[in-house]
Scaffold this active site. Structure first.
Site, mmCIF file in Angstrom:
data_model
loop_
_atom_site.group_PDB
_atom_site.id
_atom_site.type_symbol
_atom_site.label_atom_id
_atom_site.label_comp_id
_atom_site.label_asym_id
_atom_site.label_seq_id
_atom_site.Cartn_x
_atom_site.Cartn_y
_atom_site.Cartn_z
ATOM 1 N N ALA A 1 0.843 -1.196 0.000
ATOM 2 C CA ALA A 1 0.000 0.000 0.000
ATOM 3 C C ALA A 1 0.878 1.246 0.000
ATOM 4 O O ALA A 1 1.998 1.239 0.518
ATOM 5 C CB ALA A 1 -0.919 -0.008 1.214
ATOM 6 N N ARG B 1 0.913 3.826 1.653
ATOM 7 C CA ARG B 1 1.322 4.399 2.938
ATOM 8 C C ARG B 1 2.606 3.752 3.462
ATOM 9 O O ARG B 1 3.225 4.255 4.393
ATOM 10 C CB ARG B 1 0.193 4.247 3.958
ATOM 11 C CG ARG B 1 -0.213 2.815 4.252
ATOM 12 C CD ARG B 1 -1.356 2.776 5.264
ATOM 13 N NE ARG B 1 -1.817 1.414 5.535
ATOM 14 C CZ ARG B 1 -2.718 0.770 4.823
ATOM 15 N NH1 ARG B 1 -3.261 1.361 3.759
ATOM 16 N NH2 ARG B 1 -3.097 -0.455 5.139
ATOM 17 N N TYR B 2 2.993 2.617 2.852
ATOM 18 C CA TYR B 2 4.208 1.918 3.287
ATOM 19 C C TYR B 2 5.404 2.173 2.375
ATOM 20 O O TYR B 2 6.543 1.963 2.784
ATOM 21 C CB TYR B 2 3.964 0.408 3.352
ATOM 22 C CG TYR B 2 2.875 0.011 4.310
ATOM 23 C CD1 TYR B 2 2.956 0.317 5.670
ATOM 24 C CD2 TYR B 2 1.738 -0.664 3.861
ATOM 25 C CE1 TYR B 2 1.946 -0.040 6.546
ATOM 26 C CE2 TYR B 2 0.720 -1.029 4.723
ATOM 27 C CZ TYR B 2 0.830 -0.711 6.069
ATOM 28 O OH TYR B 2 -0.165 -1.069 6.934
ATOM 29 N N THR B 3 5.168 2.553 1.144
ATOM 30 C CA THR B 3 6.262 2.699 0.183
ATOM 31 C C THR B 3 6.695 4.163 0.069
ATOM 32 O O THR B 3 5.921 5.076 0.351
ATOM 33 C CB THR B 3 5.843 2.195 -1.202
ATOM 34 O OG1 THR B 3 4.656 2.874 -1.619
ATOM 35 C CG2 THR B 3 5.577 0.694 -1.178
#
Length: 834
Positions: A119, A121-123
């Site tokens: 997602a 928001r993680y990368t």
């Protein structure tokens, strides 16, 4: 229910849906699915990269969350959901999808196995050096900057693009009615090809292939044969056969072999390929394989196919090529937006378009630098002048009441301009020292040299090319890498494409909005005159009306003439084949250099150019010209001039003269005709204007047809209301060129005006098409010969409001068993298109 000031405009639902869908289609084509030829980017990609630049995410900066990047892109430039923008960002970071990634991703960005990315928001991500090269000099007025969707910010319409990104990274996309699939290339080889075209704009495809032998896919692999590459580079379309890279290893016991796959074909999902092979093993199609393993790791791909004892690895490899995606075909379609129009382009045209863009960027950058240098030089001139009268200047400033008063006094007393006066007032005291004065003088002299250089660049095309050449050579020096994809030449693949094309009779149709297609002539059954015809063209496809129809053979040459007097060259088989109701494809995709307002006027099919005789051209105002056909045997890609057209006139016909016995006949809109020997018109040069062929009755009259005839022929004259007649050529007395002529058919309310005329014999058929798509094919044996001044007979029943728009002669084909004669009743299933 409605405000009293509202105006309600009633519209036909069918027309509104057609127009709305057309607008939607063009929006998808221009604003979503197709890349721009100049920077190789779609709008979504360009906006993501620009948003990252605005966030200062340069290659040396810290990575930022992809959620932030997607949010800014969505809010500021691309008003779509972040879930739509994120896949665009992800793809630009995948080194198996992009030959030169434009985004440096940190985190899980998916895999060649088709695993989804984490997602957003993680990368995290930042720009690569390649992306920075695309946006270099963006702040120097090198490209147009326009307001964003809500006019709160501004964005570039295209990037300066220091290298040809479209060919480096390729592109794929599906629009409405068209799709693009451009293969990626090696940057070093592409720069060499660009340098070649800079030095020699007329370089051939063979010369380009010497420095850039073919695509270079990010996943490596092997390209089999060069014919697909040659076709792609020449026409913009081609089928390139790509194989996985594999080798055979012996197992430790020395009694078995294993096939090892180390590189995948481009766009092939590794896990799906393994699943495909495993299924074929279970189905016994690949019975010689005992085990399939994926031993891939961070060091690279390694798929192991263990072979059963006693089985031949060579046979299994050939079966892998045949039944699995170990071998695939990359269907190249080099379609991109050029000047906001979708065009299928050759490699030569693509590189040339980038060079043209880069020239404009350099000129705009130079103008920006020139303005900046001239502004600074003007200020320095003020400094130098101030130093020459420093004491008086200081005294004047000290005696002034405020800054504004001081500015006015030094302008009035010393002759400074306002920018110079403001700059002098902002000087610091240390800048008045002798050392600083020397620096000012030195800077001023350097600026004068720069200004002279900038002006020279703007006036010298050669210097612009030198700048492009130097920039490319600098890129080549620092970024040249070995190609990943190798090319293996296969003799079976290197053959003339025409060897596999059947030379059959076809019909070529041109719609009102210049869509073209070809159809086998056998799709039209012959009918007796007066029939209703069949649907030869589907008005629901949005073409508006049918403009022209021509007959030819697939291996013929086509000389395509426009109303502006330009001539283009094509082979019939290069045109798209379609069904009777199909719309076809834009003719602009096949002709380079079409200008606004330029339309097709005539198409001439030629078997060959050996002893081919003369070409006879005619305009609607009665001007004619004869020129050797050999002059048109090798037109340039952007066409050649066939006739110099007067203002208000246009080319309407082109005919082929092969013998001295042939005569010229010109037919006019108001029913007049003139016949004279073609020797009455002397051969002229290709760009000559021509001479008077017929005198028109009045301003409403115009030439509608020019035909080459012989004494033993008859002429079919067709009026736009579906009536016509056959008359003998000898009934039209021979006159000098330039006369008014004689009556060819009576013009009245029943007949309408003359659509055209064609010489025919009893063995010919005629194909008539109407503005509403109705088509009928008539055998000339069913139309009797009549006198010259008669009204004629009904040739086709037209629907109310319909009119004939095109006619074409179809020569008889004894081998075509499917061309049948039918009765009027057999065609009662004609589809209504109203």
């Amino acid at each position: 229910m409605f405000n009293k000031d509202e105006i309600i405009v009633p519209k036909n639902l069918e027309e509104e849906m057609k127009e709305s869908y057309l607008r939607y289609s063009m929006s998808v084509i221009i604003s979503r699915a197709l890349p721009d030829i100049r920077d190789g980017l779609k709008p979504s990609q360009r906006r993501v990269l620009y948003a990252m630049k605005q966030l200062s995410l340069s290659p040396g900066a810290k990575h930022r969350k992809c959620a932030k990047i997607c949010g800014d892109t969505s809010g500021d430039y691309h008003p779509h959901g972040e879930s739509v923008i994120y896949p665009t960002l992800v793809r630009m970071a995948q080194n198996w999808a992009m030959r030169y990634p434009l985004v440096d991703g940190q985190g899980n960005f998916g895999s060649i196995d088709g695993d989804p990315p984490a997602a957003m928001r993680y990368t995290e991500a930042r720009l690569t050096h390649s992306a920075m090269y695309l946006m270099e000099d963006l702040d120097k007025d090198t490209v147009d900057i326009v307001p964003n969707y809500d006019e709160t910010k501004h964005e570039p319409v295209v990037f300066p693009s220091k290298f040809p990104n479209l060919l480096c990274n390729g592109s794929s996309g599906i629009a409405v009615g068209m799709a693009t699939n451009i293969p990626p290339h090696n940057l070093g080889e592409l720069i060499e090809a660009t340098l070649l075209l800079l030095a020699n704009p007329q370089a051939s495809v063979d010369e380009i292939l010497q420095v850039m032998p073919g695509p270079d896919f990010p996943t490596g692999g092997i390209i089999c044969g060069s014919e697909g590459i040659r076709s792609t580079y020449t026409t913009g379309r081609g089928k390139i056969k790509v194989r996985a890279r594999l080798h055979v290893e012996e197992n430790e016991d020395k009694h078995r072999e294993s096939i090892i796959i180390t590189e995948m074909p481009y766009n092939v999902n590794k896990s799906r390929l393994i699943e495909q092979i495993a299924n074929l093993v279970n189905e016994k199609t690949l019975a010689g394989i005992s085990d399939v393993r994926d031993e891939s790791d961070k060091d690279g791909i390694r798929v192991v196919l263990e072979i059963k004892k006693g089985e031949s690895s060579e046979i299994i490899i050939n079966r892998l090529y045949k039944f699995t995606d170990v071998q695939v075909t990359f269907g190249a379609n080099m379609l991109a937006l050029d000047k906001n129009l979708p065009r299928t382009m050759s490699i030569h045209r693509m590189i040339s378009a980038w060079i043209r863009h880069r020239k404009e960027v350099i000129r705009r950058r130079t103008r920006y630098e020139l303005n900046k240098a001239e502004t600074r030089a003007h200020v320095l001139e003020g400094y130098l002048k101030a130093l020459s009268c420093l004491d008086a200047l200081v005294k004047t400033i000290r005696e002034s009441g405020n800054k504004e008063h001081a500015k006015e006094r030094i302008i009035e007393s010393f002759g400074f301009t306002e920018p110079q006066a403001l700059a002098i007032l902002e000087l610091r005291l240390y800048q008045l020292t002798g050392l600083e004065a020397e620096k000012i003088q030195k800077e001023y002299e350097e600026l004068l040299n720069k200004i002279a250089y900038y002006k020279q660049v703007l006036s010298d095309e050669g210097l612009v090319k030198d700048i492009i050449r130097n920039e490319l050579q600098d890129l080549l020096k620092h970024h040249k890498v070995a190609r990943r994809t190798t090319i293996e030449f296969d003799a079976d693949d290197i053959r003339d494409i025409e060897d596999i094309i059947t030379n059959e009779s076809v019909i070529i149709t041109i719609s009102g909005d210049d869509y073209v297609k070809r159809m086998p002539v056998k799709v039209f059954k012959e009918q007796r005159r007066g029939g209703h015809g069949v649907t030869g063209f589907d008005m629901k496809k949005g073409a508006g009306f049918l403009k022209a129809v021509y007959s030819a053979f697939t291996k013929d040459y086509l000389l395509i003439f426009t109303n502006f007097g330009q001539c283009y060259w094509l082979k019939v088989w290069q045109l798209p084949e379609g069904e009777r109701r199909a719309k076809g494809k834009p003719i602009i995709n096949f002709l380079e250099g079409i200008r606004p307002g330029e339309e097709l006027a005539a198409i001439l099919n030629i078997k060959n150019f050996d002893n081919a005789g003369f070409l006879f051209l005619a305009t609607k105002r009665g001007v004619v010209k004869k020129v050797s056909l050999d002059a048109f045997s090798n037109p340039r890609k952007k066409g050649i001039r066939a006739l110099e057209i007067d203002e208000g006139d246009e080319l309407i016909a082109a005919c082929h003269i092969v013998s001295d016995e042939e005569k010229v006949m010109l037919f006019t809109h108001l029913g007049m005709a003139v016949r004279f020997p073609h020797e009455k018109v002397r051969p002229m040069g290709r760009t000559a204007r021509g001479v008077r062929g017929v005198s028109l009755k009045n301003e409403e009259d115009k030439v509608v047809s020019c035909q080459i005839v012989t004494e033993n022929q008859s002429v079919l004259i067709v009026c736009d209301q579906g009536f016509g007649k056959r008359s003998l050529v000898e009934d039209f007395r021979e006159t000098n060129r330039g006369g008014v002529g004689v009556r060819s058919i009576l013009i009245n309310e029943r007949n309408g005006n003359v659509l055209g005329a064609i010489p025919v014999t009893d063995h010919d058929s005629i194909l008539l098409m109407s503005s509403q798509g109705q088509a009928i094919r008539i055998n000339m044996q069913d139309v009797r010969v009549m006198g010259r001044s008669t009204q004629g007979v009904r040739l086709v029943h037209l629907k109310e409001g319909d009119a004939l728009v095109s006619m074409e002669k179809l020569s008889s084909n004894e081998n075509d068993d499917e061309v049948l004669s039918g009765s009027e009743e057999e065609c009662s299933d004609t589809v209504s298109l109203r």
